[in-house]
Scaffold this motif. Structure first.
Motif, PDB file in Angstrom:
ATOM      1  N   TRP A  99      -5.005   0.443  -1.507  1.00 24.69           N
ATOM      2  CA  TRP A  99      -5.121   0.870  -0.110  1.00 24.69           C
ATOM      3  C   TRP A  99      -5.075  -0.356   0.801  1.00 24.69           C
ATOM      4  O   TRP A  99      -5.581  -1.417   0.433  1.00 24.69           O
ATOM      5  N   LYS A 100      -4.523  -0.186   1.985  1.00 26.22           N
ATOM      6  CA  LYS A 100      -4.656  -1.199   3.017  1.00 26.22           C
ATOM      7  C   LYS A 100      -5.973  -0.963   3.744  1.00 26.22           C
ATOM      8  O   LYS A 100      -6.336   0.183   4.023  1.00 26.22           O
TER       9      LYS A 100
ATOM     10  N   ASP B 216      -5.865   1.192   6.761  1.00 25.00           N
ATOM     11  CA  ASP B 216      -5.677   2.620   6.480  1.00 25.00           C
ATOM     12  C   ASP B 216      -7.013   3.291   6.184  1.00 25.00           C
ATOM     13  O   ASP B 216      -7.283   4.405   6.647  1.00 25.00           O
TER      14      ASP B 216
ATOM     15  N   GLU C 182       2.197   6.455   2.623  1.00 25.68           N
ATOM     16  CA  GLU C 182       0.765   6.176   2.578  1.00 25.68           C
ATOM     17  C   GLU C 182      -0.036   7.375   3.074  1.00 25.68           C
ATOM     18  O   GLU C 182       0.384   8.098   3.968  1.00 25.68           O
ATOM     19  N   THR C 183      -1.225   7.551   2.488  1.00 26.13           N
ATOM     20  CA  THR C 183      -2.032   8.728   2.810  1.00 26.13           C
ATOM     21  C   THR C 183      -2.369   8.814   4.282  1.00 26.13           C
ATOM     22  O   THR C 183      -2.350   9.896   4.872  1.00 26.13           O
ATOM     23  N   ASN C 184      -2.658   7.667   4.914  1.00 28.27           N
ATOM     24  CA  ASN C 184      -3.028   7.747   6.328  1.00 28.27           C
ATOM     25  C   ASN C 184      -1.860   8.240   7.180  1.00 28.27           C
ATOM     26  O   ASN C 184      -2.060   8.912   8.207  1.00 28.27           O
TER      27      ASN C 184
ATOM     28  N   TYR D 292       5.924   8.103  -5.714  1.00 26.23           N
ATOM     29  CA  TYR D 292       4.641   7.488  -6.036  1.00 26.23           C
ATOM     30  C   TYR D 292       4.704   6.760  -7.375  1.00 26.23           C
ATOM     31  O   TYR D 292       3.991   5.788  -7.607  1.00 26.23           O
TER      32      TYR D 292
ATOM     33  N   TRP E  15       7.520   6.922  -1.267  1.00 26.33           N
ATOM     34  CA  TRP E  15       6.089   7.207  -1.163  1.00 26.33           C
ATOM     35  C   TRP E  15       5.597   6.941   0.248  1.00 26.33           C
ATOM     36  O   TRP E  15       5.950   5.939   0.868  1.00 26.33           O
TER      37      TRP E  15
ATOM     38  N   PRO F  40       2.076   1.960  -4.590  1.00 26.68           N
ATOM     39  CA  PRO F  40       1.245   1.094  -3.744  1.00 26.68           C
ATOM     40  C   PRO F  40       1.220  -0.357  -4.221  1.00 26.68           C
ATOM     41  O   PRO F  40       1.235  -1.286  -3.408  1.00 26.68           O
TER      42      PRO F  40
ATOM     43  N   ARG G 137       4.407  -2.042  -3.216  1.00 30.44           N
ATOM     44  CA  ARG G 137       4.498  -2.301  -1.772  1.00 30.44           C
ATOM     45  C   ARG G 137       3.548  -3.396  -1.313  1.00 30.44           C
ATOM     46  O   ARG G 137       3.897  -4.225  -0.475  1.00 30.44           O
ATOM     47  N   TYR G 138       2.346  -3.416  -1.861  1.00 32.09           N
ATOM     48  CA  TYR G 138       1.330  -4.329  -1.359  1.00 32.09           C
ATOM     49  C   TYR G 138       1.273  -5.656  -2.087  1.00 32.09           C
ATOM     50  O   TYR G 138       0.656  -6.611  -1.616  1.00 32.09           O
TER      51      TYR G 138
END
Length: 261
Positions: free
Chosen positions: A153-154, A157, A94-96, A55, A92, A253, A256-257
């Protein structure tokens, strides 16, 4: 008969737990009381899932220590457990996807089948399996509000978490989750899946404040379970040096995003 008609719920809390505090544990108790007080739910399990080292959050100490502290904190609980799957992933997650993984495990338990503890579903389940407990993500108001921060966040997601699984959000002083939900089209659309829990006994324990106190050799007893305080002392955790870990690294995040390095 009344208990049998209630929907069984498993609460999942994801986060740094750096370190786990009494407030983290208190959130589970508050959420369980709130849900069961509705007469619609019976909470059967709570799961703490510390984020992995990938993370890259500033001051995030090694997952092995955060896992062990969480285990020590919950060793006397008869319903809250600690799961290491997320922590052990090399990158890492993603939470979803973490939520999907735990849903898959619950579904496998329901089917008396083995579950793959390495992989997780690429796609969300089409519907809840009959008899399978409902999995809800447990979080603080800060996590709910982070849905609005760019590139953390996406959108898909967020949609999946609030539409399919559900969210239990514990308020904190100065937060207004109802206002945030009202201002978000997505959260407003699925507002009936978001349970807001009010903490009337204000408790502002923050892991950030705890780490600051530890760096300054100040007491944190009664903010953390005694076993966690002792573990920190034995292993000399949370120093000025450890707080600078990942200081020059972009949060996972955002990497990545946005493609940042």
């Amino acid at each position: 008969m009344e208990g049998q008609s209630r929907t069984k719920v498993v609460l999942l809390a994801c986060g740094s737990f750096n370190p786990v505090t009494n407030m983290h544990l208190r959130m589970f108790e508050l959420a369980r009381d709130h849900l069961e007080d509705t007469g619609q739910y019976r909470v059967v399990k709570g799961i703490i899932s510390p984020v992995g080292d990938g993370y890259k959050k500033k001051g995030l100490i090694e997952a092995c220590h955060r896992l062990e502290m969480a285990r020590l904190a919950t060793e006397n609980s008869d319903w809250i457990i600690v799961d290491s799957w997320e922590s052990l992933q090399p990158e890492w997650v993603e939470t979803n996807k973490v939520v999907r993984h735990h849903y898959d495990e619950l579904a496998a338990e329901q089917n008396d089948d083995d579950v793959d503890t390495v992989k997780y579903s690429k796609k969300r389940p089409v519907s809840l399996l009959s008899g399978c407990p409902q999995l809800m993500l447990l979080c603080g108001a800060d996590v709910l509000e982070s849905f609005g921060q760019p590139n953390l966040w996406k959108q898909e997601d967020i949609n999946e978490i609030v539409s399919f699984y559900g969210l239990v959000c514990v308020t904190r002083s100065g937060s207004d989750p109802h206002k945030f939900i009202q201002q978000s089209d997505t959260l407003w659309k699925y507002r009936r899946n978001i349970h807001i829990v009010h903490e009337w006994v204000t408790n502002e324990i923050s892991a950030t404040h705890v780490r600051r106190a530890l760096r300054r050799s100040q007491s944190v007893r009664y903010l953390l379970p005694d076993t966690v305080v002792d573990y920190i002392k034995v292993h000399h955790l949370y120093t000025a040096e450890s707080e600078q870990k990942n200081a020059d690294v972009v949060l996972a995040p955002l990497q990545r995003y946005t493609g940042s390095n």
